[in-house]
Design a protein around this motif. Sequence first.
Motif, mmCIF file in Angstrom:
data_model
loop_
_atom_site.group_PDB
_atom_site.id
_atom_site.type_symbol
_atom_site.label_atom_id
_atom_site.label_comp_id
_atom_site.label_asym_id
_atom_site.label_seq_id
_atom_site.Cartn_x
_atom_site.Cartn_y
_atom_site.Cartn_z
ATOM 1 N N SER A 77 7.769 -79.296 -75.020
ATOM 2 C CA SER A 77 8.672 -78.673 -74.039
ATOM 3 C C SER A 77 8.921 -79.580 -72.847
ATOM 4 N N SER A 78 8.174 -80.683 -72.775
ATOM 5 C CA SER A 78 8.331 -81.628 -71.651
ATOM 6 C C SER A 78 9.573 -82.487 -71.871
ATOM 7 N N PRO A 79 10.243 -82.878 -70.764
ATOM 8 C CA PRO A 79 11.374 -83.798 -70.891
ATOM 9 C C PRO A 79 10.872 -85.176 -71.323
ATOM 10 N N SER A 80 11.801 -86.011 -71.736
ATOM 11 C CA SER A 80 11.409 -87.330 -72.211
ATOM 12 C C SER A 80 10.833 -88.193 -71.094
ATOM 13 N N ILE A 81 11.175 -87.874 -69.844
ATOM 14 C CA ILE A 81 10.587 -88.549 -68.686
ATOM 15 C C ILE A 81 10.087 -87.458 -67.758
ATOM 16 N N THR A 82 8.823 -87.526 -67.429
ATOM 17 C CA THR A 82 8.239 -86.440 -66.647
ATOM 18 C C THR A 82 7.208 -86.966 -65.674
ATOM 19 N N LEU B 285 2.339 -85.331 -95.360
ATOM 20 C CA LEU B 285 3.118 -86.532 -95.082
ATOM 21 C C LEU B 285 2.925 -86.928 -93.624
ATOM 22 N N ALA B 286 3.343 -88.127 -93.263
ATOM 23 C CA ALA B 286 3.246 -88.565 -91.860
ATOM 24 C C ALA B 286 4.246 -87.791 -90.998
ATOM 25 N N SER B 287 3.848 -87.514 -89.762
ATOM 26 C CA SER B 287 4.720 -86.761 -88.852
ATOM 27 C C SER B 287 5.751 -87.682 -88.211
ATOM 28 N N ASN B 288 6.663 -87.097 -87.447
ATOM 29 C CA ASN B 288 7.566 -87.880 -86.622
ATOM 30 C C ASN B 288 6.786 -88.509 -85.450
ATOM 31 N N HIS B 289 7.401 -89.473 -84.770
ATOM 32 C CA HIS B 289 6.749 -90.188 -83.654
ATOM 33 C C HIS B 289 7.250 -89.557 -82.348
ATOM 34 N N LEU B 290 6.362 -88.852 -81.639
ATOM 35 C CA LEU B 290 6.734 -88.160 -80.408
ATOM 36 C C LEU B 290 6.359 -89.060 -79.212
ATOM 37 N N GLU B 291 7.330 -89.315 -78.300
ATOM 38 C CA GLU B 291 7.080 -90.164 -77.116
ATOM 39 C C GLU B 291 7.588 -89.445 -75.841
ATOM 40 N N VAL B 292 6.762 -89.487 -74.812
ATOM 41 C CA VAL B 292 7.137 -88.960 -73.464
ATOM 42 C C VAL B 292 6.698 -89.993 -72.447
ATOM 43 N N LYS B 293 7.679 -90.353 -71.527
ATOM 44 C CA LYS B 293 7.364 -91.362 -70.481
ATOM 45 C C LYS B 293 6.876 -90.656 -69.229
ATOM 46 N N HIS B 294 5.678 -91.036 -68.788
ATOM 47 C CA HIS B 294 5.109 -90.445 -67.587
ATOM 48 C C HIS B 294 5.278 -91.422 -66.424
#
Length: 446
Positions: free
Chosen positions: A360-365, A436-445
Amino acid sequence: MGLLKFLQLCVCSAIMAVGVLLNSAEPTVLIRFSRAPPPQSRFSTAIFGYSVERLDGSNACKKNGCSIHCELDGRSLRPCPAESIVLKNLTVNREHKFLLNVTTGDGETNSSAYSWFIDTIPPTATIHSEQIYTNAEKVAIDVTFSEACSGQSGFKCVDSSNCDVIIKGPAHVRASSLRVMEPGIKYSLDIILSLRSMYGRAVITVAENICTDQAGNHFTRTNGSTIIIHFDRRPVQLDLWTSVPSYELVINGVPRTVLATNKLEDIKLFLDFSIPIINSTKQILKTLHVNSGNLIPIHGKLRANRRFVFELKNISITEIITIEVRAGSILGRTGTPVFPVAPIMFLYDSVNPGVMLSTSSPSITKESNINVMVEFTKPVFGFEASMVKVAGGTLTRFKELSRALYSLTVLAEAQNVVSVTIPAGKASDISGNLNLASNHLEVKHC
């Protein structure tokens, strides 16, 4: 040259005569046998007594004497006495022929022959029944002798206590059912099996020394003189099971046993019966119904026709399989139908579970705590916090919401990119398929 056999039995003198005409003219001398073995004899010794008489009953050899020639089975005997002869050590279990040729001093001739059979083989009997396994109250048996056995009054069955058939076990013979199929040779009787016993066996045997054959040989029992009738009125049970692995799960607080697999070689169906059955593998196959695929027999009759094994072929990649059996069409060897049995249900699934990460977090937080949802495409087992791969932060919370849904919290490091992934092969579904392998989740702090 004509042949005449002359046999005369006189009750008072017990004299037997057999004449053979060697000339076309009426013979003027007669050969009389005063002693001879019976037509069927059990002795290897034979005694013949004989005399040569004229038609008026006078001794034809008294004045000028006679020339007497004897033969046994075509071989001449030396010497050949004038009045009697004893034959010893004769071959048993074959026919013999004694021939006597006489020529008087006046040139008159005649010949007489006698045949008999030496039988030393004792009569035997065989008991047979079409139902050696039954659930009935009554079965019929046949008693068949190897040869006519009529001496000593022959085979009889007056009542259950005076019968030449002996029964051990919960059964008795019905004497009134005695039927003579062939006098001295074959008889039929009904055996009554007790209704007080659910199951058991009756051993039926022909009694000893009950009769003799024509040669006087006494009846002798053999293995065939005994038969065992098995009766069983209990329900025939069927254990229907499969080699598919089972798992104990708690679903909504209720313990459940789940059968599931992802391997076709695991899908074998077993039918184990409490007693042997009379149906063939092909007939058993016709009683089975499966909602998907085809059942193929992989073994013939096993455990004396008590076990049948099949395997399932040609099914889709994911299927809930149900196998039912029409048990009433299957009969135990006693004739009792098989008791109904519940169908088998299991899961076949060869699809690997996928997994999706979301936040639920934005990509930059600026928030240090990043909440992550882990959602599998189906319930999995064995998924733990250590299986989550995190970079740029630390996993501080791991919560299982369901077998397919998990909630995570990652504490981000300052001025860094937080990365979350779940590698392949960390958890498995109920059928054993790894994720299977999951997607790659990235969030910039920042």
